[in-house]
Write an enzyme that holds these catalytic residues in place. Structure first.
Site, PDB file in Angstrom:
ATOM      1  N   HIS A 247       0.845  -1.398   0.057  1.00 32.55           N
ATOM      2  CA  HIS A 247      -0.025  -0.015   0.122  1.00 32.55           C
ATOM      3  C   HIS A 247       0.839   1.275  -0.019  1.00 32.55           C
ATOM      4  O   HIS A 247       0.701   2.240  -0.575  1.00 32.55           O
ATOM      5  CB  HIS A 247      -0.780   0.166   1.329  1.00 32.55           C
ATOM      6  N   ASP A 320      -4.711  -5.921  -7.705  1.00 33.37           N
ATOM      7  CA  ASP A 320      -5.197  -5.387  -6.357  1.00 33.37           C
ATOM      8  C   ASP A 320      -5.282  -3.791  -6.884  1.00 33.37           C
ATOM      9  O   ASP A 320      -5.390  -3.325  -7.845  1.00 33.37           O
ATOM     10  CB  ASP A 320      -3.829  -5.372  -5.466  1.00 33.37           C
TER      11      ASP A 320
END
Length: 609
Positions: A247, A320
């Site tokens: 992330h 993702d």
């Protein structure tokens, strides 16, 4: 007549398209069961095809009347006011629900949002149902909270070791998601967590043993898909051995090709053998599989070469989230979606700027960089998945099913039963023998102290309060005192004073490190002479940092269902049955294993599984 029945004529339109046979060839001769989906594909404009490969976020609890703050957020980020406008402008094939986007207030609202999105899409020319998805991993990652049934997370299930439990979790959770109109779940995590320092996977993984993780991955996949919800194995080619969170950074996996085959590939192979509907890519660098420096999401050698050709996977591949740093490090937001499709991906998840990404794909096809045949193959896989899930025939929810299915008593009882089988007792060695179990008769006054991390979605929280309430229900007089994840000297002193009036202390620990003040808290509580029971509410590795504690249990998460199970184990109304699914290494010598995979104590007289 329920309002969702008003759109049923759309079923006739979709059914009629099954008879269309012209221009069916996309990448080869049509299969008999592909006539319907290929006919739908043939009728689509290029812009509609581009829209189908996107799974977008949207703010609001309603498809047409969100709160003003959500209208403002949608305008700022996507140039539309509502989910209905988003679908109309971009013809997106999927929408993902998030708690922070205010999509998941309660089950009836979620079902209403889902139906509103479907009505908006099906009301358009050549409108198609939307594949609605979310991240409902259970444990520490959940988007739909109570009253939906919340189960233990993956590492807890790894400690339980039961394929039947993993399958039941998928079956029950899938039934509840489907009742709310969510047909694709980004679970289970198929990463093998072999790195204790992994900041992003950790307890989201079933464990460190590839074969054991693979069995549970396959079982959960079968459970979800038996309920009519697409499972998603993630994060290919494997995110288990990294100390970087994708992330916020760009992880590098240094496994050799042979190590990948032995460790990372095993659960994905089993997921494919189980018929998994979708696989999510990881935003990570895997040089032994592709030395180009591209993240796996954008790597044709990995997505097409390894996943498609070597492993033989022909289902939907989803990225993702495209706003994560791991996929944006090397290329800009305009290039990422195009490169992902060229690599062999089918669904583009949550781009940071939908307009930029959508136009980039459209222009890449028009300019010839991305062939329409490649786009068609992605859209066809998405349409096939929608057909398998029944979306082409009945895209709407059943209002009666929401109340009947979501959070029903038997589902919650199953979650409690599964949780009891996961709680793992690693240490039980008081000064005069075993410390546990505690009983209201011998230790009536309990002090519950420790870390209170932000509660996972939809759970009661904070952990100390949930534990204290559970002990009170079990007949103790329990007091909660939060000291936090980094207790100050004043907080430690306050806890020590409170311990003087207790018969035993239960302390919740959260990611304890060598220099964590949580160590000081536990040491000073032990020095009071009171029995001290530590409960790791996330990583079981905490035990290596807490020598001298009288008893130590791993709960693997701080959701209500796992905390209540830990309380029952401490009180002796349930026996500890979990076994470590990861090794715990010594704090002073990480080369040495302190507790191996499979370690777990139980109470005398209890027959271990």
């Amino acid at each position: 007549m329920p309002p969702h029945r008003a759109a049923l004529p759309r079923r006739a339109v979709l059914a009629a398209s099954a008879g269309v046979t012209a221009a069916l060839a996309v990448g080869g001769a049509a299969r008999a069961d592909d006539r319907r989906t290929r006919a739908l594909l043939t009728a689509m404009t290029l812009e509609e095809k581009v829209g189908q490969v996107f799974v977008a976020r949207v703010y609001g609890h309603s498809a047409t009347a969100p709160d003003q703050a959500d209208v403002d957020a949608n305008l700022a980020e996507m140039g539309v006011r509502t989910a209905a406008e988003l679908v109309a402008r971009y013809r997106v094939g999927g929408i993902i629900y998030f708690t922070w986007a205010h999509n998941t207030r309660d089950p009836r609202q979620i079902a209403g949002l889902s139906d509103g999105i479907q009505r908006a899409s099906l009301g358009l020319p050549r409108g198609l149902p939307v594949l609605i998805s979310t991240d409902q991993e259970h444990g520490i990652v959940c988007r739909v909270g109570a009253p939906a049934t919340l189960f233990p997370g993956a590492m807890a299930l790894g400690a339980g070791g039961s394929r039947a439990d993993a399958r039941q979790l998928g079956r029950i959770a899938g039934r509840e998601l489907r009742a709310m109109g969510i047909r694709q779940n980004y679970s289970p995590v198929a990463d093998v967590n072999v790195n204790p320092a992994n900041p992003v996977i950790g307890v989201r993984s079933f464990g460190a043993d590839p074969a054991a993780a693979a069995r549970l991955v396959a079982a959960e996949v079968r459970g979800y898909q038996a309920s009519g919800v697409a499972a998603t194995a993630k994060h290919f080619p494997g995110h288990g051995d990294t100390a970087v969170d994708s992330h916020t950074g760009f992880p590098v996996i240094t496994h050799t090709r042979a190590e990948w085959e032995r460790l990372d590939a095993v659960p994905f192979r089993e997921a494919i053998a189980a018929g998994v509907d979708s696989i999510m890519t990881g935003h990570l660098l895997f040089p032994s599989l592709d030395p180009s420096g591209d993240p796996a999401t954008l790597s044709r050698p990995i997505v097409t070469g390894v996943l498609r050709e070597q492993l033989g996977y022909d289902g939907v591949v989803v990225t993702d989230a495209l706003g994560m740093a791991g996929v944006r490090t090397k290329y800009g937001d305009e290039r990422v979606p195009v490169l992902a499709l060229k690599a062999g991906v089918d669904q583009l998840l949550d781009p940071p700027d939908l307009a930029v990404a959508w136009n980039a794909v459209l222009n890449a096809v028009r300019d010839g960089e991305l062939t329409e045949e490649r786009l068609d193959s992605a859209v066809l896989r998405i349409l096939r998945l929608k057909e398998r899930l029944g979306l082409l025939d009945e895209p709407y929810t059943d209002p009666a099913a929401v109340s009947r299915v979501v959070g029903r008593r038997t589902h919650r009882a199953a979650a409690d039963r599964i949780a009891e089988a996961t709680t793992t007792l690693l240490v039980d060695e008081g000064p005069a023998g075993p410390t546990l179990p505690l009983a209201p008769r011998t230790h009536p006054r309990l002090l519950v102290v420790g870390a209170d991390p932000a509660s996972p979605s939809g759970t009661t929280g904070p952990p100390t309060t949930v534990l204290a309430d559970a002990f009170t229900e079990l007949g103790f007089t329990a007091t909660a005192l939060s000291t936090g994840t980094a207790p100050t000297a004043e907080a430690v002193e306050r806890a020590v004073r409170a311990a003087s009036g207790a018969d035993a202390v239960v302390v919740a620990t959260y990611n304890v490190t060598a220099d964590s003040p949580q160590r000081t808290l536990v040491q000073q509580l032990v020095a009071t002479g009171r029995p001290v029971v530590a409960v790791a509410v996330r990583n079981p590795y905490d035990v290596a940092q807490l020598p001298g504690v009288h008893a130590f249990l791993a709960a693997y998460s701080w959701t209500d269902v796992e905390l209540r199970a830990a309380a029952r184990v401490i009180a002796g109304t349930a026996a500890p049955r979990g076994r470590l699914p990861v090794p715990v290494r010594r704090a002073d010598d990480p080369e040495q294993v302190l507790y191996p995979v499979g370690h777990g104590l139980t109470y005398p007289g209890y027959a271990a599984r």
